[in-house]
Design an enzyme around this catalytic site. Structure first.
Site, PDB file in Angstrom:
ATOM      1  N   ASP A  98      -8.158  -5.103  -0.041  1.00 36.22           N
ATOM      2  CA  ASP A  98      -8.591  -5.767  -1.216  1.00 36.22           C
ATOM      3  C   ASP A  98      -8.222  -7.231  -1.319  1.00 36.22           C
ATOM      4  O   ASP A  98      -8.789  -8.246  -2.020  1.00 36.22           O
ATOM      5  CB  ASP A  98      -8.113  -5.166  -2.765  1.00 36.22           C
ATOM      6  CG  ASP A  98      -8.479  -3.923  -2.822  1.00 36.22           C
ATOM      7  OD1 ASP A  98      -9.829  -3.716  -2.559  1.00 36.22           O
ATOM      8  OD2 ASP A  98      -8.055  -3.071  -3.671  1.00 36.22           O
ATOM      9  N   HIS A 142       0.868  -1.250  -0.078  1.00 35.66           N
ATOM     10  CA  HIS A 142      -0.097  -0.141  -0.193  1.00 35.66           C
ATOM     11  C   HIS A 142       0.914   1.424  -0.049  1.00 35.66           C
ATOM     12  O   HIS A 142       1.890   1.215   0.633  1.00 35.66           O
ATOM     13  CB  HIS A 142      -0.966  -0.032   1.246  1.00 35.66           C
ATOM     14  CG  HIS A 142      -2.204   0.990   0.948  1.00 35.66           C
ATOM     15  ND1 HIS A 142      -2.142   2.240   1.330  1.00 35.66           N
ATOM     16  CD2 HIS A 142      -3.360   0.739   0.645  1.00 35.66           C
ATOM     17  CE1 HIS A 142      -3.171   2.725   1.000  1.00 35.66           C
ATOM     18  NE2 HIS A 142      -4.085   1.893   0.461  1.00 35.66           N
TER      19      HIS A 142
HETATM   20  N1  CMC Z   1       3.896  -7.488  -5.307  1.00 33.30           N
HETATM   21  C1  CMC Z   1       5.370  -7.601  -5.325  1.00 33.30           C
HETATM   22  N2  CMC Z   1       6.276  -6.480  -5.026  1.00 33.30           N
HETATM   23  C2  CMC Z   1       5.597  -5.297  -4.903  1.00 33.30           C
HETATM   24  C3  CMC Z   1       4.126  -5.367  -4.582  1.00 33.30           C
HETATM   25  C4  CMC Z   1       3.520  -6.483  -4.736  1.00 33.30           C
HETATM   26  N3  CMC Z   1       2.194  -6.581  -4.385  1.00 33.30           N
HETATM   27  N4  CMC Z   1       3.683  -3.988  -4.296  1.00 33.30           N
HETATM   28  C5  CMC Z   1       5.148  -3.462  -4.174  1.00 33.30           C
HETATM   29  N5  CMC Z   1       5.902  -4.335  -4.594  1.00 33.30           N
HETATM   30  C6  CMC Z   1       7.606  -3.685  -4.338  1.00 33.30           C
HETATM   31  C7  CMC Z   1       7.683  -2.963  -5.822  1.00 33.30           C
HETATM   32  O1  CMC Z   1       8.273  -3.798  -6.738  1.00 33.30           O
HETATM   33  C8  CMC Z   1       8.992  -1.874  -5.160  1.00 33.30           C
HETATM   34  O2  CMC Z   1      10.073  -2.819  -5.144  1.00 33.30           O
HETATM   35  P1  CMC Z   1      11.593  -1.978  -5.303  1.00 33.30           P
HETATM   36  O3  CMC Z   1      11.710  -1.104  -4.157  1.00 33.30           O
HETATM   37  O4  CMC Z   1      12.690  -3.204  -5.312  1.00 33.30           O
HETATM   38  O5  CMC Z   1      11.434  -1.485  -6.525  1.00 33.30           O
HETATM   39  C9  CMC Z   1       8.643  -1.806  -3.737  1.00 33.30           C
HETATM   40  O6  CMC Z   1       7.840  -3.142  -3.377  1.00 33.30           O
HETATM   41  C10 CMC Z   1       7.782  -0.259  -3.670  1.00 33.30           C
HETATM   42  O7  CMC Z   1       6.438  -0.474  -4.422  1.00 33.30           O
HETATM   43  P2  CMC Z   1       5.967   0.582  -5.206  1.00 33.30           P
HETATM   44  O8  CMC Z   1       5.085   0.356  -6.344  1.00 33.30           O
HETATM   45  O9  CMC Z   1       7.323   1.639  -5.409  1.00 33.30           O
HETATM   46  O10 CMC Z   1       4.908   1.257  -4.037  1.00 33.30           O
HETATM   47  P3  CMC Z   1       3.598   2.333  -4.487  1.00 33.30           P
HETATM   48  O11 CMC Z   1       3.415   3.000  -3.208  1.00 33.30           O
HETATM   49  O12 CMC Z   1       4.007   3.159  -5.604  1.00 33.30           O
HETATM   50  O13 CMC Z   1       2.775   1.310  -4.782  1.00 33.30           O
HETATM   51  C11 CMC Z   1       0.678  -0.363  -4.622  1.00 33.30           C
HETATM   52  C12 CMC Z   1       1.744   0.698  -4.196  1.00 33.30           C
HETATM   53  C13 CMC Z   1      -0.457  -0.452  -3.708  1.00 33.30           C
HETATM   54  C14 CMC Z   1       0.326   0.441  -6.183  1.00 33.30           C
HETATM   55  C15 CMC Z   1       1.518  -1.672  -4.802  1.00 33.30           C
HETATM   56  O14 CMC Z   1       1.938  -2.001  -3.579  1.00 33.30           O
HETATM   57  C16 CMC Z   1       1.230  -2.661  -5.581  1.00 33.30           C
HETATM   58  O15 CMC Z   1       0.979  -2.706  -6.956  1.00 33.30           O
HETATM   59  N6  CMC Z   1       0.114  -3.512  -4.921  1.00 33.30           N
HETATM   60  C17 CMC Z   1      -0.549  -4.712  -5.769  1.00 33.30           C
HETATM   61  C18 CMC Z   1      -2.037  -3.766  -6.123  1.00 33.30           C
HETATM   62  C19 CMC Z   1      -2.939  -3.688  -4.972  1.00 33.30           C
HETATM   63  O16 CMC Z   1      -2.983  -4.399  -4.176  1.00 33.30           O
HETATM   64  N7  CMC Z   1      -3.433  -2.526  -4.814  1.00 33.30           N
HETATM   65  C20 CMC Z   1      -4.582  -2.375  -3.981  1.00 33.30           C
HETATM   66  C21 CMC Z   1      -4.193  -1.275  -3.019  1.00 33.30           C
HETATM   67  S1  CMC Z   1      -5.254  -0.942  -1.592  1.00 33.30           S
HETATM   68  C22 CMC Z   1      -6.813  -0.490  -2.278  1.00 33.30           C
HETATM   69  C23 CMC Z   1      -6.609   1.009  -2.514  1.00 33.30           C
HETATM   70  O17 CMC Z   1      -6.735   1.712  -1.553  1.00 33.30           O
HETATM   71  O18 CMC Z   1      -6.660   1.680  -3.668  1.00 33.30           O
END
Ligand code: CMC
Length: 419
Positions: A355, A298
């Site tokens: 989710d 998240h």
């Molecule tokens: N599986 C594997 N790796 C992950 C995941 C995941 N679900 N989420 C983040 N990472 C890794 C990402 O690859 C990165 O690694 P590194 O630092 O080595 O490059 C690190 O963790 C940080 O991730 P980010 O994408 O830079 O973080 P963010 O804050 O931009 O993204 C997120 C947050 C929710 C979009 C992301 O965690 C994600 O894609 N999760 C899966 C989709 C999901 O479940 N979304 C629902 C969110 S809750 C409902 C809502 O409120 O929207």
């Protein structure tokens, strides 16, 4: 004593940036004069550290796993309140008295009929159109019927969209399944009527309670992607239906609300593949695979998502109430366990989010997978509307971020035959 201003100096010029402290002691730096004073703009991809507004609606502390609506803890509300009561709280800032809630519920019923020309749009949409696209289409279509004062935060406009949204969401579900619409039943409460219109039968108390809880847990989440979209669209003075449609579109993506659909599809894929969760955990760790564990991680929660904690328990209760066992829940538990013990997830603070469990409950209730994100939208609507109302009442200016231009510098046009 903490500083009440920060001096930023650049190229011989300086700017005094006031420090703004929120009611929960969150310090922020007000940079609104920075560009005029020094020529600097700030750069923050994905607004990861940018406050776009001051808001009195929702407080969230991602490190501590705190989520409160208008000061009330989410767990207390999910346990003891009802969705329309929470909607009232978000919109008007205080919990309603009994009489106020009755009046609010009566108004929601009185405005719940959807005009025939709006529901006809659903029938005209291409077969197979995703329910989120259908929901967006009928929501913006309301502006054709209720154009008057739709850009003002009047009570009538607010009630109108809240009243019609569950009816529209149920119609979208029936249309997606190729079924006839079920008439709106004003003798039922908001959530029971929605379930009745979606399934064509009276829902059990256990299902109504679970649905109420799910909607409450989704009702607001401060300045997330879809809420920011609603505020940004609304800041141009676009009407409420257009603004909320912006939110629906933003919510659809799998990184935001669309994750609930993606989670269930992923759990089904793991089940079909034989149920070996370690294979999928390994894939999620391999950046080259492009695969992510949906329902994990998240932007703001870096400890746990308090909503997921509540839903995990609710999941067990609903399945027990409905007398169901679900292999997907077992797979979900295994995935969670594997991820919580894996250094990749631990070091990146990736925990199950809201989710991760919501889809299992929606699935148990009988919703088709494609409907999960519209259900998120139904829950989030009061938050979108409350945030839109707050933006209007604060007379916030049109949203218009700056950029750092990285393209070509001035060059002369060359005639096509010379290229
Ligand atoms: N599986 C594997 N790796 C992950 C995941 C995941 N679900 N989420 C983040 N990472 C890794 C990402 O690859 C990165 O690694 P590194 O630092 O080595 O490059 C690190 O963790 C940080 O991730 P980010 O994408 O830079 O973080 P963010 O804050 O931009 O993204 C997120 C947050 C929710 C979009 C992301 O965690 C994600 O894609 N999760 C899966 C989709 C999901 O479940 N979304 C629902 C969110 S809750 C409902 C809502 O409120 O929207």
């Amino acid at each position: 004593m903490a500083e009440d201003k920060i001096i930023v100096s650049y190229n011989g010029k300086s700017s005094e940036c006031p420090v703004i402290i929120g009611t929960e002691n969150e310090p922020g730096m007000d940079i609104s004069n920075l560009r005029d004073d020094t020529g600097l703009v700030t750069l923050d991809f994905g607004y990861k550290n940018t406050g776009a507004t001051k808001s009195a609606i929702t407080f969230l502390d991602g490190e501590e796993g705190i989520l409160r609506y208008r000061g009330y803890d989410i767990a207390e509300l999910a346990e003891q309140s009802k969705f329309t009561e929470v909607a009232y709280l978000l919109l008007y800032g205080e919990l309603p008295t009994k009489a106020q809630l009755e009046d609010f519920n009566d108004k929601l019923k009185a405005h719940s009929d959807v005009p025939a020309e709006v529901s006809a749009i659903l029938k005209a949409m291409p077969k197979g159109t995703h329910p989120m696209a259908q929901l967006a289409a009928v929501t913006v279509a309301l502006s054709g019927v209720y154009a008057k004062d739709a850009a003002k935060a009047s009570e009538e406009t607010i009630i109108n969209i809240l009243a019609k949204f569950p009816v529209l969401t149920a119609m979208v579900m029936r249309n997606t399944q190729g079924l006839d619409f079920i008439p709106n039943d004003k003798s039922l409460d908001y959530v029971s009527n929605f379930l009745h219109m979606a399934f064509g039968k009276t829902a059990s108390t256990a299902v109504v309670d679970a649905m109420d809880k799910l909607l409450i847990l989704h009702a607001d989440h401060e300045q997330n992607c879809s809420t920011s979209a609603v505020r940004l669209v609304g800041s141009s003075n676009a009407n409420i239906y257009a603004s909320v449609t912006g939110g629906i579109s933003a919510l659809w993506g799998p990184l935001h609300g669309g994750a609930n659909q993606a989670v269930l599809e992923q759990l089904e894929a793991i089940e079909k593949d034989g149920g070996d969760t370690s294979k999928f955990v390994a894939m999620a760790k391999d950046k080259a695979s492009g695969f992510r564990l949906m329902g994990f991680g998240h932007r703001v929660y870096k400890n746990f998502d308090p909503r997921a904690k509540i839903l995990k328990k609710s999941c067990d209760d609903v399945l027990a109430d409905l007398g169901l066992t679900d292999k997907k829940l077992t797979i979900a538990m295994e995935l969670e366990k594997a991820a919580l013990h894996d250094d990749y997830f631990v070091s990146r603070k990736l925990y199950p989010n809201v989710d991760f469990y919501s889809g299992i409950i929606y699935n148990a209730i009988g919703f088709p997978t494609e409907m999960f994100t519209p259900l998120f939208a139904l829950g989030r609507l009061p938050g979108w509307v409350a945030q839109w109302k707050e933006m209007k009442e604060n007379k916030e200016p049109i949203g218009r971020p700056r950029q750092i231009y990285t393209g070509a510098t001035l060059r002369p046009y060359s005639a096509i035959e010379n290229r």
